[in-house]
Write a protein that holds these residues in place. Structure first.
Motif, short mmCIF file in Angstrom:
data_model
loop_
_atom_site.label_atom_id
_atom_site.label_comp_id
_atom_site.label_asym_id
_atom_site.label_seq_id
_atom_site.Cartn_x
_atom_site.Cartn_y
_atom_site.Cartn_z
N GLY A 178 44.63 30.95 -75.73
CA GLY A 178 44.01 32.26 -75.88
C GLY A 178 44.39 33.20 -74.75
N SER A 179 44.39 32.71 -73.51
CA SER A 179 44.76 33.54 -72.37
C SER A 179 46.22 33.98 -72.45
N LEU A 180 47.09 33.06 -72.85
CA LEU A 180 48.51 33.41 -72.99
C LEU A 180 48.71 34.43 -74.10
N THR A 181 47.88 34.38 -75.12
CA THR A 181 47.98 35.36 -76.20
C THR A 181 47.56 36.75 -75.72
N VAL A 182 46.46 36.82 -75.00
CA VAL A 182 45.96 38.11 -74.52
C VAL A 182 46.86 38.68 -73.43
N PHE A 183 47.34 37.82 -72.54
CA PHE A 183 48.14 38.27 -71.39
C PHE A 183 49.58 37.77 -71.49
N GLY A 184 50.09 37.70 -72.71
CA GLY A 184 51.46 37.25 -72.90
C GLY A 184 52.49 38.12 -72.24
N SER A 185 52.18 39.40 -72.06
CA SER A 185 53.15 40.32 -71.46
C SER A 185 53.45 39.96 -70.01
N VAL A 186 52.44 39.49 -69.27
CA VAL A 186 52.71 39.07 -67.89
C VAL A 186 53.18 37.62 -67.84
N ALA A 187 52.75 36.81 -68.81
CA ALA A 187 53.24 35.44 -68.86
C ALA A 187 54.75 35.41 -69.07
N ALA A 188 55.27 36.40 -69.79
CA ALA A 188 56.71 36.48 -70.04
C ALA A 188 57.49 36.92 -68.81
N ASP A 189 56.84 37.65 -67.90
CA ASP A 189 57.51 38.13 -66.69
C ASP A 189 56.52 38.10 -65.53
N PRO A 190 56.11 36.92 -65.09
CA PRO A 190 55.05 36.82 -64.09
C PRO A 190 55.43 37.34 -62.71
N GLY A 191 56.70 37.45 -62.43
CA GLY A 191 57.12 37.92 -61.12
C GLY A 191 57.52 39.37 -61.07
N GLY A 192 57.42 40.08 -62.21
CA GLY A 192 57.89 41.46 -62.21
C GLY A 192 57.03 42.43 -62.97
N SER A 193 55.82 42.01 -63.42
CA SER A 193 54.97 42.92 -64.18
C SER A 193 53.52 42.59 -63.93
N VAL A 194 52.64 43.57 -64.20
CA VAL A 194 51.20 43.39 -64.08
C VAL A 194 50.52 44.15 -65.20
N VAL A 195 49.29 43.75 -65.52
CA VAL A 195 48.47 44.47 -66.48
C VAL A 195 47.46 45.30 -65.73
N GLU B 261 55.95 47.38 -65.41
CA GLU B 261 56.83 46.79 -64.41
C GLU B 261 56.36 47.12 -62.99
N VAL B 262 56.49 46.16 -62.11
CA VAL B 262 56.27 46.40 -60.68
C VAL B 262 57.63 46.71 -60.06
N THR B 263 57.75 47.90 -59.48
CA THR B 263 59.03 48.33 -58.92
C THR B 263 59.16 47.82 -57.49
N LEU C 69 48.64 55.37 -51.52
CA LEU C 69 47.56 56.34 -51.69
C LEU C 69 46.50 55.76 -52.63
N ALA C 70 45.25 56.13 -52.41
CA ALA C 70 44.14 55.62 -53.21
C ALA C 70 44.06 56.37 -54.53
N TRP C 71 45.12 56.25 -55.33
CA TRP C 71 45.17 56.89 -56.65
C TRP C 71 45.00 55.82 -57.71
N ALA C 72 44.19 56.11 -58.73
CA ALA C 72 43.95 55.14 -59.81
C ALA C 72 45.01 55.29 -60.90
N GLU C 73 46.27 55.06 -60.53
CA GLU C 73 47.34 55.08 -61.51
C GLU C 73 48.43 54.10 -61.06
N PRO C 74 49.18 53.57 -62.03
CA PRO C 74 50.21 52.58 -61.68
C PRO C 74 51.20 53.12 -60.66
N HIS C 75 51.70 52.23 -59.81
CA HIS C 75 52.75 52.48 -58.82
C HIS C 75 52.28 53.25 -57.59
#
Length: 607
Positions: free
Chosen positions: A23-40, A455-457, A483-489
């Motif tokens: 179930g966890s892999l289904t919900v978070f499959g996007s990071v399971a596919a690229d655990p070293g280069g992406s985040v949710v 993607e994490v740059t 910076l304390a901004w609530a947006e990716p990157h």
């Protein structure tokens, strides 16, 4: 009949764990596919946690003699905010406990992988912990199903979009389990005439409970404080509805076991509590009150994690709130089912007492989760809610009421689990089959959708050539700065430092602290160059002239304060200005870079 073997008792739990992992892999499959280069996440708090996971691992490496020796202490460090006095990690979400446990993973695979491992593991761990609690009063199947509803609830999935410290939900259900276990111990010792203080089980329960709470100090003190409030609500409900179950000896066992647990937990927490009183601690409430309140309509209007959601909550807010905080949704079918179960089984049934206790606990905690004022559809319904009492208590006033909703979620699924057990046992009855249909609809309504990763740059420089260009222990100013901004990157410069193995100290940083000018701060103070660039960063104004006396003075001040290098990532997603603007500015203001490959331009100041 023979008693079941350990293997036989563990087998269903192992199968359950496997299903939860799927179930966890289904919900978070996007990071399971690229655990070293992406985040949710729809924010960039992920960078903060990746930084602390890397920091803890490298502190341990230093202690074991094979680190760089540049990471300072576990809870207080000058690895970031190097010019502003460092960071008090005791007031920040440092995940120190998991940083140490996952240090081998971080050494081998990097801090981003460690972070994503937590994201994948926490729904599983939370479900298992809740199942332990539910098995005290439910059969295996309803306990497992109800517990999975908690572990994969909107709250947990939402908070895993950037706040893993708040999604670690093991402590709340196990705290309830420990309370009930200690109360039951009092009954069994009374039946056998044994002295409580000589009973090893009391010391074992109290000791284990204390270690659980002690570890929680190093994951999230806010969750610990919220668990304390929920435990008070649970105890009040036990006193009212379970008074016939427990005599004085049971409450004595609870008191003694809790005292043992409290002593052990406080001993574990001494380093953190001492650090909390140290420098750079916030001097006021960390967040403004009256903003992070659960709206009365939040439980029935799906937010981002649910597959029924449009992606955002339609409710207006007092101010913009990170979607990771919107986890109160449980759906209309679940609410209707819980009301029917309480009405039908809360009177005269074998489940009447646990139904009443769970319902009362959930109701009390949800009242606190509403905050103060109480909102309906974004409008003030009641000016002062019960949570105003909590806001008046020091330390507890840092709890965000929205984050208490998880405890009411546990209570809700306890009620649903009891109803499911009754319906399965009486499935020949028409009303039992109707309840089963309603519970299926409830499960469908709260199912989380697969979460989308970004993607994490990370410039190649930080994983390849940094050791050849920047000496260990150097002080570096990075553009773009965190910076304390609530947006990716927004804070990925912190990830770069963590990935590099903390070879350098960073002038910037995203953290909770204080300064002479402000009782609470969320990022490193601006240096002279930041002040000149402030308008271009926050207001889109043109950059100042690189050859101006003010810029020259700001660069000189950086040198005087000990900054050794400026590192520019010209292709970073949130770098202000047009293409090449910052590179041209720094080339003119500082001189040619000493290194201009692998996604960075490095300027030397210590000459």
């Amino acid at each position: 009949m023979y008693a079941p073997t350990v293997r036989a008792r563990l087998r269903p739990w192992l199968w359950y764990s496997l299903i939860l992992c799927v179930g966890s892999l289904t919900v978070f499959g996007s990071v399971a596919a690229d655990p070293g280069g992406s985040v949710v996440a729809s924010n960039d708090d992920t960078s903060l946690f990746i930084w602390w996971l890397g920091h803890g691992a490298h502190v341990l490496a230093d202690a074991l003699g094979f680190g760089t020796g540049e990471t300072d202490g576990l809870l207080y460090t000058e690895s970031m905010n190097a010019l502003g006095g460092g960071v008090n990690g005791a007031w920040n979400t440092s995940l120190a406990g998991f940083a140490i446990l996952l240090a081998p993973v971080t050494w081998v695979a990097g801090p981003i992988v460690s972070y994503n491992l937590l994201v994948l593991a926490f729904p599983v761990l939370g479900s298992l912990a809740t199942a332990v609690l539910f098995r005290r009063f439910l059969d295996r199947l309803p306990a497992f199903l109800a517990a999975a509803g908690v572990g994969f609830s909107s709250y947990v999935i939402a908070q895993l979009g950037g706040h893993p410290n708040l999604a670690y939900i093991v402590t709340p259900p196990l705290t309830a389990w420990a309370i009930v276990a200690l109360l039951d111990l009092g009954r069994t010792t009374a039946a056998h005439g044994r002295c409580l203080l000589r009973d090893r089980r009391l010391w074992a329960l109290g000791g284990g409970f204390g270690l659980l709470l002690g570890f929680q100090f190093y994951v999230s003190t806010e969750v610990l404080a919220g668990t304390f409030l929920a435990a008070l609500c649970f105890l009040a409900s036990l006193v009212v509805f379970g008074r016939r179950l427990y005599r004085a000896r049971s409450w004595g066992a609870l008191g003694l076991g809790s005292a043992v647990a409290g002593c052990i937990a406080m001993l574990c927490a001494i380093p953190l509590l001492v650090t909390m009183s140290g420098p750079n601690a916030p001097q006021g409430a960390i967040r403004p009150h009256g903003v992070w309140n659960t709206d009365l309509l939040d439980p029935i209007l799906p937010a981002a994690p649910a597959w029924l959601s449009s992606g955002v909550s339609p409710l207006p807010r007092i101010m913009e709130i990170d979607p990771a905080e919107l986890g109160a949704y449980i759906g209309v079918p679940a609410l209707v089912a819980s009301v029917l179960i309480v009405a039908g089984l809360g009177r005269r049934s074998v489940s009447a007492v646990p139904v009443r206790i769970a319902a009362a606990t959930g109701f009390l905690v949800f009242l606190l989760a509403l905050g103060s004022p109480i909102l309906l559809g974004g409008r003030v319904l009641v000016e002062t809610g019960p949570f105003a009492l909590v806001e008046a208590v020091p330390v507890l006033n840092n709890i965000l009421p929205m984050r208490l909703v998880f405890h009411s979620t546990i209570a809700l699924f306890a009620v649903l689990g009891i109803g499911l057990q009754w319906a399965l046992s009486h499935r020949k009855l028409r009303r039992a089959r109707a309840l089963l249909i309603l519970l299926v609809l409830a499960a469908v309504a709260i199912l989380p959708a697969p979460q989308t990763a970004h993607e994490v740059t990370v410039p190649d420089f930080y994983e390849h050539s940094i050791a050849e260009v920047i000496p260990a222990g150097s002080v570096v100013k990075t553009f773009p700065r965190p910076l304390a901004w609530a947006e990716p990157h927004a804070d990925e410069a912190m990830v770069w430092q963590s990935v590099s193995g903390f070879r350098y100290r960073e002038t910037g940083g995203y953290f909770i602290g204080s300064s002479p000018e402000s009782p609470v701060t969320y990022s490193a103070p601006e240096d002279a160059l930041d002040e000149l660039l402030h308008g271009s960063v926050f207001d889109g104004e043109p950059m100042p002239g690189a050859d101006s006396p003010e810029v020259a003075s700001a660069i000189a001040e950086l040198r005087e304060t000990g900054v050794d290098f400026i590192v520019l990532a010209p292709e970073a997603p949130l770098l202000p200005g047009g293409d090449g603007d910052y590179a041209e500015f720094l080339d003119a203001a500082v001189g040619d870079p000493i290194f201009a490959e692998e996604g960075v331009r490095v300027y030397r100041l210590d000459q």
